[in-house]
Every structure is written in C-alpha cells, then in structure tokens.
Scaffold this motif. Structure first.
Motif, PDB file in Angstrom:
ATOM      1  N   HIS A  44     -41.263  -5.989 -58.862  1.00  0.00           N
ATOM      2  CA  HIS A  44     -40.305  -6.488 -57.589  1.00  0.00           C
ATOM      3  C   HIS A  44     -39.387  -7.293 -58.257  1.00  0.00           C
ATOM      4  O   HIS A  44     -39.543  -8.241 -58.827  1.00  0.00           O
ATOM      5  CB  HIS A  44     -40.942  -6.762 -56.357  1.00  0.00           C
ATOM      6  CG  HIS A  44     -40.246  -7.166 -55.353  1.00  0.00           C
ATOM      7  ND1 HIS A  44     -39.399  -8.500 -55.047  1.00  0.00           N
ATOM      8  CD2 HIS A  44     -40.207  -6.504 -54.041  1.00  0.00           C
ATOM      9  CE1 HIS A  44     -38.977  -8.602 -53.990  1.00  0.00           C
ATOM     10  NE2 HIS A  44     -39.257  -7.386 -53.441  1.00  0.00           N
TER      11      HIS A  44
ATOM     12  N   ALA B 134     -37.992  -9.999 -57.205  1.00  0.00           N
ATOM     13  CA  ALA B 134     -38.319 -11.352 -56.899  1.00  0.00           C
ATOM     14  C   ALA B 134     -39.408 -11.986 -57.720  1.00  0.00           C
ATOM     15  O   ALA B 134     -39.628 -13.054 -58.221  1.00  0.00           O
ATOM     16  CB  ALA B 134     -38.363 -11.768 -55.232  1.00  0.00           C
TER      17      ALA B 134
ATOM     18  N   GLU C 286     -37.015 -14.353 -50.419  1.00  0.00           N
ATOM     19  CA  GLU C 286     -37.762 -13.353 -49.696  1.00  0.00           C
ATOM     20  C   GLU C 286     -38.778 -13.782 -48.490  1.00  0.00           C
ATOM     21  O   GLU C 286     -38.909 -13.344 -47.517  1.00  0.00           O
ATOM     22  CB  GLU C 286     -38.044 -12.352 -50.635  1.00  0.00           C
ATOM     23  CG  GLU C 286     -39.188 -11.292 -50.137  1.00  0.00           C
ATOM     24  CD  GLU C 286     -38.204  -9.998 -49.563  1.00  0.00           C
ATOM     25  OE1 GLU C 286     -39.039  -9.161 -49.035  1.00  0.00           O
ATOM     26  OE2 GLU C 286     -36.922 -10.072 -49.758  1.00  0.00           O
TER      27      GLU C 286
ATOM     28  N   HIS D  24     -38.765 -13.279 -44.499  1.00  0.00           N
ATOM     29  CA  HIS D  24     -40.120 -12.084 -43.868  1.00  0.00           C
ATOM     30  C   HIS D  24     -41.317 -12.727 -43.380  1.00  0.00           C
ATOM     31  O   HIS D  24     -42.129 -12.043 -43.035  1.00  0.00           O
ATOM     32  CB  HIS D  24     -40.114 -11.032 -44.888  1.00  0.00           C
ATOM     33  CG  HIS D  24     -38.683 -10.362 -44.874  1.00  0.00           C
ATOM     34  ND1 HIS D  24     -38.069  -9.805 -43.913  1.00  0.00           N
ATOM     35  CD2 HIS D  24     -38.056 -10.354 -46.118  1.00  0.00           C
ATOM     36  CE1 HIS D  24     -37.031  -9.319 -44.778  1.00  0.00           C
ATOM     37  NE2 HIS D  24     -36.707  -9.581 -45.656  1.00  0.00           N
TER      38      HIS D  24
ATOM     39  N   SER E  11     -40.783  -6.769 -45.268  1.00  0.00           N
ATOM     40  CA  SER E  11     -40.597  -7.404 -46.310  1.00  0.00           C
ATOM     41  C   SER E  11     -40.882  -6.140 -47.556  1.00  0.00           C
ATOM     42  O   SER E  11     -41.934  -5.196 -47.111  1.00  0.00           O
ATOM     43  CB  SER E  11     -41.590  -8.306 -46.720  1.00  0.00           C
ATOM     44  OG  SER E  11     -41.595  -8.729 -48.101  1.00  0.00           O
ATOM     45  N   SER E  12     -40.172  -6.155 -48.752  1.00  0.00           N
ATOM     46  CA  SER E  12     -40.369  -5.381 -49.588  1.00  0.00           C
ATOM     47  C   SER E  12     -41.256  -5.851 -50.718  1.00  0.00           C
ATOM     48  O   SER E  12     -41.226  -5.016 -51.651  1.00  0.00           O
ATOM     49  CB  SER E  12     -39.233  -4.955 -50.356  1.00  0.00           C
ATOM     50  OG  SER E  12     -38.243  -6.147 -50.819  1.00  0.00           O
ATOM     51  N   LEU E  13     -42.067  -6.763 -50.474  1.00  0.00           N
ATOM     52  CA  LEU E  13     -42.911  -7.335 -51.395  1.00  0.00           C
ATOM     53  C   LEU E  13     -44.100  -6.256 -51.347  1.00  0.00           C
ATOM     54  O   LEU E  13     -44.540  -5.894 -50.492  1.00  0.00           O
ATOM     55  CB  LEU E  13     -43.491  -8.686 -51.027  1.00  0.00           C
ATOM     56  CG  LEU E  13     -42.563  -9.994 -51.295  1.00  0.00           C
ATOM     57  CD1 LEU E  13     -42.890 -11.230 -50.893  1.00  0.00           C
ATOM     58  CD2 LEU E  13     -42.230 -10.035 -52.973  1.00  0.00           C
TER      59      LEU E  13
END
Length: 171
Positions: A88, A90, A105, A109, A142-144
């Motif tokens: 990812h 971040a 991030e 989120h 969130s894309s985490l």
C-alpha cells in the motif's frame, strides 16, 4: 441508573493491575463529577461486571476522537510490516521513514474509540484503565489492508487524564 449506581461510595481496596494513577489524594466528589459529566456528555456509564453497585469503579464508553492518527503506534506497526505485508503506498512510505501519508489516510478514514474504566481507591487515588482502538468511520472505505494492527501508542498519565476529562465533558 439508580442513585447508588450514580454515586458509588465504596472505594476499591487496592489499585488493580493495568490501571494508571491519574491523581493522588483525590476525592469521591471528583470521581462523581467525572461520572456525572460523562452522563451529561452522552457517554455510556456502566458498572464493571462482578462489582456491586456501591463499588467506585465504572466503565465510560462512547468517546471518539477524529483525526487521531498522532496516537498511532507506528513502532509496533513497523515491526509487523517487517514480517510481510500487502503493498500500500502509505505503508511503503512508512517503511521508508515518512509517516505522513499513513496519518493522512488514518485521519480520513478512521477515528480513535476511547473507553475508560475509572475507579477510586481506598488510598484516595483516582485511577483509570484505557481501552483504545482505531475503528473505521465508514466500513470498507479505506484502502488499507484488512487485519493491519492499528494500535494506539502508550499514553502518558497527563495525556490520558486530559482525554478522560474531555470524554467526561469537564475539560
């Protein structure tokens, strides 16, 4: 809540493990002020399982802090990332020494849910056990990666006391 539940009068005999001392030589009225402030602020105030209603220990829940990425334990997260992770941007930036993309991030989120178990002891100490966890504001936004250990760092006594006072609406 009944009157004995709102104003417990029997202090804990000793400080249990895992609690932080917030104030020495405190008073029951200060403990009651925290409980009353928490209720007026819309927090959930409940007894601790196994305690009688007159025992001076209560759980205060329902306080959340937005934009709280400053409390993220990045050292613990970095240890976890050393063993393997889903890429990812971040997290890659964090591994290279730049925590700011991850903090952005997180602030966008996630929020920090702060619950406390607050007690008053026979030695007149006001003590608390914090329970912090980062929770998504909107699930799945969130894309985490899932399962990433987003833990709060250990807070100092003064930081913890201020957060408790804010949760109870007295600061």
């Amino acid at each position: 809540m009944t009157a004995s539940a709102e104003r417990p009068t029997r202090p804990l005999a000793a400080k249990p493990g895992g609690y932080v001392e917030l104030a020495r030589y405190s008073s029951l009225s200060r403990f009651w002020a925290l409980l009353g402030g928490a209720q007026r602020s819309g927090r959930r105030v409940s007894g601790v399982r196994g305690d009688a209603l007159d025992v001076c220990r209560r759980r205060i829940g329902g306080y959340t802090l937005p934009n709280a990425s400053i409390f993220l334990d990045t050292a613990r997260l970095l240890k976890e990332l050393e063993d393997g992770f889903e890429p990812h941007p971040a997290l890659v930036d964090l591994l290279s020494g730049d925590p700011f993309p991850l903090r952005a991030e997180m602030n966008a989120h996630f929020e920090l849910r702060a619950d406390f178990v607050v007690a008053f002891t026979a030695r007149r100490d006001l003590i608390a056990r914090p329970e912090f966890r980062f929770v998504p504001i909107v699930q799945g936004l969130s894309s985490l990666p899932e399962g990433l250990p987003l833990d709060a760092r250990r807070l100092g006594r003064d930081e913890l006391h201020l957060l408790l006072q804010r949760a109870c609406g007295v600061a």
